[in-house]
Write a protein that holds these residues in place. Structure first.
Motif, short mmCIF file in Angstrom:
data_model
loop_
_atom_site.label_atom_id
_atom_site.label_comp_id
_atom_site.label_asym_id
_atom_site.label_seq_id
_atom_site.Cartn_x
_atom_site.Cartn_y
_atom_site.Cartn_z
N ILE A 24 -64.38 -40.67 105.66
CA ILE A 24 -63.53 -41.63 104.95
C ILE A 24 -63.66 -43.03 105.55
CG2 ILE A 24 -61.15 -42.24 104.39
CD1 ILE A 24 -60.54 -39.29 104.12
N SER A 25 -63.64 -43.08 106.89
CA SER A 25 -63.64 -44.39 107.55
C SER A 25 -64.34 -44.29 108.90
CB SER A 25 -62.21 -44.90 107.73
OG SER A 25 -62.19 -46.12 108.44
N LYS A 26 -64.77 -45.46 109.42
CA LYS A 26 -65.37 -45.50 110.75
C LYS A 26 -64.35 -45.17 111.81
CE LYS A 26 -66.71 -49.70 110.08
NZ LYS A 26 -67.27 -51.06 110.33
N GLU A 27 -63.13 -45.45 111.51
CA GLU A 27 -62.05 -45.13 112.44
C GLU A 27 -61.60 -43.69 112.22
OE1 GLU A 27 -58.98 -47.91 111.81
OE2 GLU A 27 -60.18 -49.66 112.40
N LYS A 28 -61.05 -43.11 113.26
CA LYS A 28 -60.58 -41.73 113.15
C LYS A 28 -59.32 -41.67 112.30
CE LYS A 28 -62.41 -39.43 117.21
NZ LYS A 28 -62.08 -38.65 118.43
N ILE A 29 -59.33 -40.78 111.26
CA ILE A 29 -58.17 -40.60 110.38
C ILE A 29 -57.81 -39.12 110.37
CG2 ILE A 29 -57.31 -40.76 108.01
CD1 ILE A 29 -59.16 -43.12 107.58
N LYS A 30 -56.58 -38.79 110.68
CA LYS A 30 -56.15 -37.39 110.69
C LYS A 30 -55.99 -36.84 109.28
CE LYS A 30 -53.78 -37.49 115.14
NZ LYS A 30 -52.51 -37.26 115.85
N THR A 31 -55.46 -37.64 108.37
CA THR A 31 -55.26 -37.20 106.99
C THR A 31 -55.34 -38.40 106.07
OG1 THR A 31 -53.72 -36.17 105.41
CG2 THR A 31 -52.75 -37.33 107.27
N PRO A 32 -55.93 -38.21 104.88
CA PRO A 32 -55.98 -39.32 103.92
C PRO A 32 -54.68 -39.52 103.16
CG PRO A 32 -57.08 -37.42 103.01
CD PRO A 32 -56.68 -37.04 104.41
N VAL A 33 -53.76 -38.60 103.29
CA VAL A 33 -52.49 -38.71 102.57
C VAL A 33 -51.75 -39.93 103.08
CG1 VAL A 33 -50.32 -37.58 102.03
CG2 VAL A 33 -52.42 -36.22 102.26
N GLY A 34 -51.36 -40.77 102.18
CA GLY A 34 -50.69 -42.01 102.55
C GLY A 34 -51.61 -43.20 102.45
N THR A 35 -52.89 -42.97 102.76
CA THR A 35 -53.87 -44.05 102.65
C THR A 35 -54.38 -44.18 101.21
OG1 THR A 35 -54.57 -43.60 104.92
CG2 THR A 35 -56.04 -44.94 103.56
N TYR A 36 -54.57 -43.03 100.57
CA TYR A 36 -55.02 -42.99 99.18
C TYR A 36 -53.98 -42.26 98.34
CZ TYR A 36 -59.56 -44.38 101.06
OH TYR A 36 -60.57 -45.04 101.69
N ASN A 37 -54.02 -42.46 97.04
CA ASN A 37 -53.13 -41.80 96.10
C ASN A 37 -53.95 -41.20 94.96
OD1 ASN A 37 -50.66 -42.65 97.41
ND2 ASN A 37 -51.05 -44.70 96.56
N ILE A 66 -67.47 -42.31 102.16
CA ILE A 66 -67.06 -43.73 102.06
C ILE A 66 -67.53 -44.46 103.31
CG2 ILE A 66 -65.08 -45.29 101.87
CD1 ILE A 66 -63.58 -43.05 100.44
N LYS A 67 -67.52 -43.76 104.45
CA LYS A 67 -67.91 -44.36 105.73
C LYS A 67 -69.36 -44.84 105.70
CE LYS A 67 -68.73 -41.70 109.25
NZ LYS A 67 -68.53 -40.77 110.40
N ARG A 68 -70.23 -44.11 105.01
CA ARG A 68 -71.63 -44.50 104.98
C ARG A 68 -71.82 -45.85 104.29
NH1 ARG A 68 -75.07 -40.33 106.45
NH2 ARG A 68 -73.85 -39.11 107.95
N LEU A 69 -71.02 -46.10 103.25
CA LEU A 69 -71.11 -47.40 102.59
C LEU A 69 -70.72 -48.52 103.54
CD1 LEU A 69 -69.66 -46.69 99.01
CD2 LEU A 69 -72.04 -47.12 99.64
N GLU A 70 -69.65 -48.29 104.32
CA GLU A 70 -69.22 -49.31 105.27
C GLU A 70 -70.27 -49.53 106.34
OE1 GLU A 70 -65.50 -48.03 106.77
OE2 GLU A 70 -64.40 -48.40 104.90
N MET A 71 -70.85 -48.43 106.85
CA MET A 71 -71.87 -48.55 107.87
C MET A 71 -73.10 -49.28 107.33
SD MET A 71 -71.62 -44.80 109.65
CE MET A 71 -73.04 -45.11 110.70
N VAL A 110 -70.25 -41.77 117.62
CA VAL A 110 -70.56 -43.12 117.19
C VAL A 110 -69.65 -43.46 116.03
CG1 VAL A 110 -72.34 -44.65 116.30
CG2 VAL A 110 -72.94 -42.82 117.89
N GLU A 111 -68.74 -44.36 116.18
CA GLU A 111 -67.72 -44.60 115.19
C GLU A 111 -68.00 -45.82 114.34
OE1 GLU A 111 -64.06 -44.75 117.26
OE2 GLU A 111 -64.14 -42.66 117.88
N SER A 112 -69.01 -46.64 114.64
CA SER A 112 -69.27 -47.83 113.83
C SER A 112 -70.67 -48.34 114.09
CB SER A 112 -68.25 -48.93 114.14
OG SER A 112 -68.45 -49.37 115.47
#
Length: 692
Positions: A520-533, A556-561, A628-630
């Motif tokens: 989902i993101s370069k940063e560590k996310i425990k759950t997408p609930v709340g970030t997306y709807n 989604i992370k690959r697009l950001e990278m 490797v996060e970013s």
């Protein structure tokens, strides 16, 4: 002259005589001299004359002759100087008719004398009662019986007419208590007099005494004549649930329900009634206890001895349904022989829960003998074997791949049942309804009675299963997903579901992909609930496609990278040629980092596309020494960095890093700082040259 004197004397005497005596005297006077009676005749005449003056005592019973019948009285000559009178009502019968004729002899009782009117009052009824009482006394003294008719029911018993009214107690009417006392009224029996009182007109009778004496006499005769195995006649005396009591003649025998017939008997009352005369065989005799066991079926041969020959396995028979149970129906083939049709042998195709759905008691059915065991008295029958098994030809009629049309007969949680042929239903499993739609229950799309088309998927004759599919009528859209959504393609979809392990994105109707939480993101996310709807539009990169397992992995992370890498690539390509050793080192360092990022992107595993695998993934992160996060971190990673050097956290730091940098030099934190550092280094170099 002498004759004249005699005639005068006779006339004088006749006036004082009763009419009959006077007539006799006149006849004698008119007789010739030669025919005059002798002295003995004269004496008898005088006796008659004297008797005419005799007076009967009141209450005395005499015999008289009816001489006249008028409207109110009947005149009876009892040999007195005047006739007696009896009321006409005493000669009426039950129908009201007068039963009195002139000349009839009748017994009467002198009630009283009317001297003034010279009338004797007589009674026929009282004379009859006097005679009855005399007969009662004689019967009582001699212990004889009297005959009587039960006229009515009274409290505690019956009223009996034996010439006078007598009382019969209910306990003395029969050997056993009588259930219906009204049945006794109007019947004539013999009775014994238990006691009587003439003054009180009280008489007590008993019929039971006579019956007991008769029973005892018959009992002795019967016990002395019967023996085991003898066939005797008897009368049904009582009927119970377990059998019939038969009177054999003073001795009661029990005919048990199991010994009535070789066949089935639900209740003895089906075959017998009280009072029936039957023939039975003595099975057991106990003279001491006077117990006799009887049998009726033993009078005929046991039908099971010839059943195996008469009903061979495979033969077709006809019978009558006599009983139903939860597990089958019992069919009577003949008296004494019954077979069982198990519920599983009633139909080839229908699942019958209870035999009453197919047959009823008393119905005639055809069946086939499946098995026979005469020793156990069992015959197994089958109804479905009478007709061919439709499953034998169903596969020929509907080969796999055939499209059929039928009506929905039932809807369950797991699918639809569609009627195909009579008694044969096909199942469309819930997973075979649609290629793409997630169906929680078939009732969301169909209702009972709908006509649908389906494709034959499989036929299991042994298990009697017919599998159908509705989705097979159309092409599977997943067969072309790999062509429409190639790996690496950028797509846009709608969020349909959010879980702790990722985001489900609908690419088109029925086609969904999964963005794992690690993608989902370069940063560590425990759950997408709340970030997306749900219903959010997101853009992601196709990472993996498995058409067989119907999975698409998105990121989604690959697009950001890739965006960060593009920025870094532009920066490197637009840099001016290095004017110093430091610039060359920086250029080489950045290019090396870009190649590292590319290689790492290729080496990373594709994201997990299923709900089950998504929850279990993070293997790539676990295997790497440091995640490797970013893109910046990838660019900052360098083998030449000293072990004590602080980690490079951004692209700018990576650009500022080089082997010539002093150990104590602070890290460059941005691209701008890296550029400034390079310019400063160039100026210093130029200054040194000037100084030299």
């Amino acid at each position: 002259m002498e004759n004249l004197e005699k005639t005068d004397s006779i006339d004088q005497t006749s006036s004082e005589m009763p009419p009959e005596t006077a007539d006799m005297a006149e006849e004698e006077a008119n007789m010739p001299e030669g025919t005059m009676p002798e002295d003995e005749s004269m004496e008898s005449l005088m006796e008659m004359y004297e008797e005419s003056f005799k007076r009967f005592a009141e209450g005395e019973v005499v015999t008289g002759k009816i001489i006249s019948v008028d409207k109110d009285h009947v005149l009876v000559d009892i040999g007195y100087k005047s006739e007696g009178q009896i009321r006409i009502n005493e000669f009426r019968d039950e129908s009201g008719e007068i039963r009195a004729e002139v000349g009839d002899a009748v017994e009467v009782m002198v009630e009283w004398w009317d001297d003034e009117n010279e009338v004797v009052v007589l009674s026929k009824e009282k004379a009859a009662k006097v005679k009855v009482w005399e007969a009662i006394k004689v019967a009582f003294d001699a212990d004889e019986t009297v005959e009587g008719t039960i006229t009515s029911r009274v409290k505690g018993g019956f009223s009996v007419d034996i010439g006078v009214q007598a009382f019969l107690p209910g306990s003395q009417a029969d050997l056993r208590p009588i259930r219906n006392l009204d049945e006794m009224v109007g019947k004539t029996f013999d009775f014994k007099i238990l006691k009587y009182n003439r003054k009180r007109s009280n008489i007590v009778l008993s019929r039971r005494v006579i019956l007991e004496e008769d029973r005892e006499r018959k009992r002795s005769e019967t016990l002395s004549s019967i023996h085991e195995g003898k066939v005797v006649a008897g009368v049904v005396k009582n009927i119970t649930e377990y059998g019939v009591f038969v009177d054999l003649g003073g001795v009661d025998g029990l005919l048990h329900i199991t010994d009535i017939s070789w066949g089935r008997v639900k209740h003895p009352s089906e075959m017998f009634s009280v009072g029936d005369e039957i023939n039975v065989k003595i099975l057991n005799l106990d003279l001491e206890k006077e117990r006799v066991s009887l049998g009726m079926k033993q009078l005929t041969p046991d039908p099971w001895t010839t059943a195996a020959n008469q009903y061979p396995v495979g033969s077709r028979i006809a019978g009558r349904v006599v009983s139903l149970t939860d597990y089958g129906a019992f069919v009577e083939l003949e008296e004494g022989i019954e077979g069982l049709i198990h519920v599983s042998e009633m139909s080839w195709t229908r699942k019958i829960r209870h035999p009453s759905k197919v047959v009823s008691v008393g119905e005639q059915v055809d069946a086939v003998v499946l098995d026979i065991k005469p020793d156990n008295r069992r015959i197994s029958l089958g109804m479905k074997q009478v007709v061919p098994n439709p499953w034998d030809v169903i596969s020929e009629k509907y080969p796999v791949g055939t499209t059929i049309e039928g009506k929905i007969k039932n809807i369950t949680d797991f699918g639809l049942f569609i009627g195909i042929d009579e008694g044969i239903d096909g199942l469309v499993h819930i997973s075979d309804i649609s290629w793409t739609k997630r169906i929680k229950h078939p009732s969301e799309l169909y209702k009972k009675g709908d006509v649908v088309q389906a494709v034959v998927l499989d036929i299991e004759k042994g298990n009697e299963r017919f599998s159908l599919g509705v989705k097979q009528l159309a092409t599977d859209p997943w067969t072309t997903v790999a062509e429409r959504y190639k790996v690496g393609k950028e797509i846009t979809g709608t969020v349909t579901n959010l879980t702790d392990f990722g985001i489900f994105v609908e690419l088109e109707e029925g086609i969904e992909g999964l963005v794992h939480v690690s993608e989902i993101s370069k940063e560590k996310i425990k759950t997408p609930v709340g970030t997306y709807n749900v219903n959010d539009l997101i853009t992601a990169r196709v990472m993996n496609i498995n058409s067989d397992e119907r999975r698409i992995g998105l990121s989604i992370k690959r697009l950001e990278m890739e965006d960060d890498q593009a920025i870094l690539s532009d920066y490197v390509s637009n840099m001016k040629p290095a004017t110093s050793t430091f610039g060359e080192i920086l250029r080489e360092n950045l290019q090396e980092k870009l190649s590292v990022v590319d290689s790492q992107g290729k080496e990373e595993e594709a994201p997990v596309e299923s709900v089950e695998e998504a929850a279990a993934t993070e293997e790539v992160v676990a295997e790497e020494e440091a995640p490797v996060e970013s893109v910046e971190e990838a660019a900052a990673t360098e083998e030449v960095v000293a072990e004590e050097e602080a980690p490079v956290e951004s692209v700018e730091e990576a650009a500022a890093t080089g082997e010539v940098v002093a150990e104590e030099e602070a890290p460059v934190e941005s691209v701008e700082e890296a550029a400034a550092t390079e310019e400063a280094a160039t100026e210093e170099e130029a200054t040194e040259k000037d100084d030299k």
